[in-house]
Design a protein around this motif. Structure first.
Motif, PDB file in Angstrom:
ATOM      1  N   LEU A   1      72.546  97.150  38.372  1.00  0.00           N
ATOM      2  CA  LEU A   1      71.640  98.010  37.615  1.00  0.00           C
ATOM      3  C   LEU A   1      70.706  97.191  36.726  1.00  0.00           C
ATOM      4  O   LEU A   1      69.761  97.738  36.153  1.00  0.00           O
ATOM      5  N   GLY A   2      70.961  95.906  36.637  1.00  0.00           N
ATOM      6  CA  GLY A   2      70.077  95.036  35.859  1.00  0.00           C
ATOM      7  C   GLY A   2      68.834  94.626  36.619  1.00  0.00           C
ATOM      8  O   GLY A   2      67.935  93.987  36.049  1.00  0.00           O
ATOM      9  N   VAL A   3      68.782  94.970  37.887  1.00  0.00           N
ATOM     10  CA  VAL A   3      67.627  94.641  38.726  1.00  0.00           C
ATOM     11  C   VAL A   3      66.683  95.838  38.753  1.00  0.00           C
ATOM     12  O   VAL A   3      67.095  96.954  39.070  1.00  0.00           O
ATOM     13  N   ASP A   4      65.457  95.624  38.390  1.00  0.00           N
ATOM     14  CA  ASP A   4      64.473  96.714  38.392  1.00  0.00           C
ATOM     15  C   ASP A   4      64.184  97.181  39.812  1.00  0.00           C
ATOM     16  O   ASP A   4      64.025  96.361  40.729  1.00  0.00           O
ATOM     17  N   ALA A   5      64.132  98.469  39.977  1.00  0.00           N
ATOM     18  CA  ALA A   5      63.805  99.037  41.284  1.00  0.00           C
ATOM     19  C   ALA A   5      62.326  98.832  41.592  1.00  0.00           C
ATOM     20  O   ALA A   5      61.477  98.829  40.694  1.00  0.00           O
ATOM     21  N   THR A   6      62.011  98.621  42.868  1.00  0.00           N
ATOM     22  CA  THR A   6      60.619  98.478  43.308  1.00  0.00           C
ATOM     23  C   THR A   6      60.273  99.695  44.156  1.00  0.00           C
ATOM     24  O   THR A   6      60.582  99.753  45.349  1.00  0.00           O
ATOM     25  N   PRO A   7      59.661 100.691  43.545  1.00  0.00           N
ATOM     26  CA  PRO A   7      59.387 101.925  44.287  1.00  0.00           C
ATOM     27  C   PRO A   7      58.327 101.720  45.360  1.00  0.00           C
ATOM     28  O   PRO A   7      57.375 100.953  45.183  1.00  0.00           O
ATOM     29  N   ASP A   8      58.511 102.376  46.472  1.00  0.00           N
ATOM     30  CA  ASP A   8      57.536 102.371  47.562  1.00  0.00           C
ATOM     31  C   ASP A   8      56.777 103.691  47.502  1.00  0.00           C
ATOM     32  O   ASP A   8      57.375 104.754  47.652  1.00  0.00           O
ATOM     33  N   PRO A   9      55.464 103.658  47.266  1.00  0.00           N
ATOM     34  CA  PRO A   9      54.703 104.915  47.171  1.00  0.00           C
ATOM     35  C   PRO A   9      54.840 105.799  48.400  1.00  0.00           C
ATOM     36  O   PRO A   9      54.737 107.014  48.305  1.00  0.00           O
ATOM     37  N   MET A  10      55.118 105.202  49.545  1.00  0.00           N
ATOM     38  CA  MET A  10      55.246 105.989  50.768  1.00  0.00           C
ATOM     39  C   MET A  10      56.514 106.856  50.770  1.00  0.00           C
ATOM     40  O   MET A  10      56.650 107.776  51.584  1.00  0.00           O
ATOM     41  N   ASP A  11      57.434 106.567  49.851  1.00  0.00           N
ATOM     42  CA  ASP A  11      58.623 107.413  49.732  1.00  0.00           C
ATOM     43  C   ASP A  11      58.270 108.840  49.320  1.00  0.00           C
ATOM     44  O   ASP A  11      59.073 109.756  49.477  1.00  0.00           O
ATOM     45  N   LEU A  12      57.075 109.013  48.772  1.00  0.00           N
ATOM     46  CA  LEU A  12      56.618 110.364  48.424  1.00  0.00           C
ATOM     47  C   LEU A  12      56.555 111.265  49.647  1.00  0.00           C
ATOM     48  O   LEU A  12      56.656 112.495  49.533  1.00  0.00           O
TER      49      LEU A  12
ATOM     50  N   GLU B   1      43.890 104.172  50.059  1.00  0.00           N
ATOM     51  CA  GLU B   1      43.557 103.863  48.663  1.00  0.00           C
ATOM     52  C   GLU B   1      44.337 102.636  48.184  1.00  0.00           C
ATOM     53  O   GLU B   1      43.784 101.767  47.494  1.00  0.00           O
ATOM     54  N   LEU B   2      45.615 102.563  48.546  1.00  0.00           N
ATOM     55  CA  LEU B   2      46.426 101.415  48.141  1.00  0.00           C
ATOM     56  C   LEU B   2      45.932 100.131  48.803  1.00  0.00           C
ATOM     57  O   LEU B   2      45.906  99.067  48.170  1.00  0.00           O
ATOM     58  N   ALA B   3      45.532 100.246  50.067  1.00  0.00           N
ATOM     59  CA  ALA B   3      45.016  99.068  50.771  1.00  0.00           C
ATOM     60  C   ALA B   3      43.713  98.594  50.142  1.00  0.00           C
ATOM     61  O   ALA B   3      43.479  97.386  49.986  1.00  0.00           O
ATOM     62  N   ALA B   4      42.871  99.530  49.740  1.00  0.00           N
ATOM     63  CA  ALA B   4      41.605  99.159  49.105  1.00  0.00           C
ATOM     64  C   ALA B   4      41.846  98.506  47.759  1.00  0.00           C
ATOM     65  O   ALA B   4      41.176  97.515  47.409  1.00  0.00           O
TER      66      ALA B   4
END
Length: 373
Positions: free
Chosen positions: A328-339, A361-364
């Motif tokens: 739990l000491g490791v920060d999560a790296t969210p993937d926007p595509m999980d939406l 938009e993310l690629a740009a």
């Protein structure tokens, strides 16, 4: 003129309605002759889980204070309920927990970090409900109760050997969903056990302001469901009562409403100031009835707890706590595509369009950021 009247539907007859009422006193086993009849291996196993549960609560509370979780509703003082609930489930059964029942979920076999994912503010549930047969942690009060009944009823129609165990707090018994679930379960004789952990407060609202009933277990008779009152700090009693209720449901006897009298030692969550609505003397009174201490006393008096057994239990708990701190000491790296994942079995055209637009938009943004370096 002929008047046609519908034939009255047959109603179940109850020879003695008092059989649905709970006893005048909660079921207790610790401190009675019945305690000596319970398998020593089971008792030691419950002790190890109580020790692990207490350490789990303390470690997660500490991590929450460090900002590793957004919120944590502790079950310190309620571990006997959490342990007893998880222990009575068969591999084919389903657990329907609330947001406070993370310990039961962990003891059911779900990875602790996955169990706490929702409380960290990460995506979705954090675990696969179908794999573990554990429904998502339910934050709105009692809305999972009809789901528990529906799943059990559907399983019975298919001929599957499934019993559902729905965990709720005393506050949830004031919600309409709870009563609808009881009625549904009773009418269809659903193999569901409702387990109310009465820890005396729905956040800051005491039980006396929620109901005038002699006990919450008394509510079962209004639906034709037997109610049982149990000492929620006596893990042997909790395990015994829930085992009997699960076996009754599995044998076709229908639902049972079990109320466990316990106490929430910690605040409602880390965001709550419990000193505003309860006294230190009240907390101290319940600390003297701590579920871990009660079982340890029994084990020592009966010679079932030696220093080696105690050390192994605490070492296992410390190992779990260390693993939690690390992971739990490791920060999560969210993937926007999980939406867009896991929303529908097959994405709708609108969802595909939104996903494509966000990806562009993310690629740009990425290309712009790269060009500026």
């Amino acid at each position: 003129m002929t008047v046609v009247t519908a034939a009255a539907e047959p109603r179940p007859t109850i020879a003695d309605h008092t059989t649905l009422l709970p006893g005048d006193e909660p079921v207790r086993i610790l401190g009675t002759d019945q305690a000596s009849t319970i398998d020593s291996g089971l008792v030691r196993g419950l002790y190890r889980q109580l020790v692990l549960g207490r350490r789990f609560n303390r470690q997660v509370t500490a991590l929450t204070k460090q900002g590793r979780l957004a919120v944590y509703p502790s079950t310190t003082g309620q571990e006997a309920c959490q342990v007893g609930a998880a222990a009575v489930l068969g591999p084919q059964d389903w657990l329907f927990p609330t947001y406070r029942d993370t310990l039961s979920v962990v003891l059911r076999g779900v990875d602790p970090v996955e169990t706490l994912t929702l409380l960290r503010g990460d995506w979705h549930t954090g675990y696969d409900s179908r794999v573990h047969r554990v429904a998502p942690l339910c934050t709105p009060l009692a809305t999972h109760c009809p789901h528990a009944v529906g799943l059990a009823h559907a399983a019975r129609l298919r001929g599957d050997d499934v019993v559902t165990l729905a965990l709720v707090g005393d506050g949830a018994t004031s919600e309409g969903d709870f009563h609808e679930a009881l009625n549904f379960a009773a009418v269809y004789q659903s193999p569901t056990v409702f387990f109310v952990q009465n820890n005396r407060y729905a956040i800051s609202v005491p039980l006396s302001k929620q109901t005038a009933a002699p006990s919450l277990a008394h509510k079962g008779i209004g639906y034709g469901i037997p109610g049982v009152l149990v000492d929620g700090n006596d893990v042997l009693a909790v395990h015994t009562v829930l085992t009997e209720a699960m076996e009754r449901a599995r044998a076709g006897g229908g639902p049972t409403l079990v109320e466990a009298l316990t106490y929430r030692i910690d605040a409602h969550t880390n965001a709550d100031d419990a000193t505003r609505y309860r006294t230190d003397d009240e907390v101290a009174f319940w600390q003297e009835r701590d579920p871990v201490t009660l079982l340890e006393r029994h084990l020592r008096e009966t010679g079932m707890l030696d220093s080696d057994t105690e050390r192994r239990a605490r070492d296992a708990a410390e190992e779990m706590a260390a693993d939690l701190r690390t992971r739990l000491g490791v920060d999560a790296t969210p993937d926007p595509m999980d939406l867009f994942r896991h929303v529908y079995a097959e994405q709708t055209p609108q969802l595909r369009e939104q996903q494509t637009r966000l990806a562009a938009e993310l690629a740009a943004e990425s290309e712009l950021a790269g060009g500026g370096q």
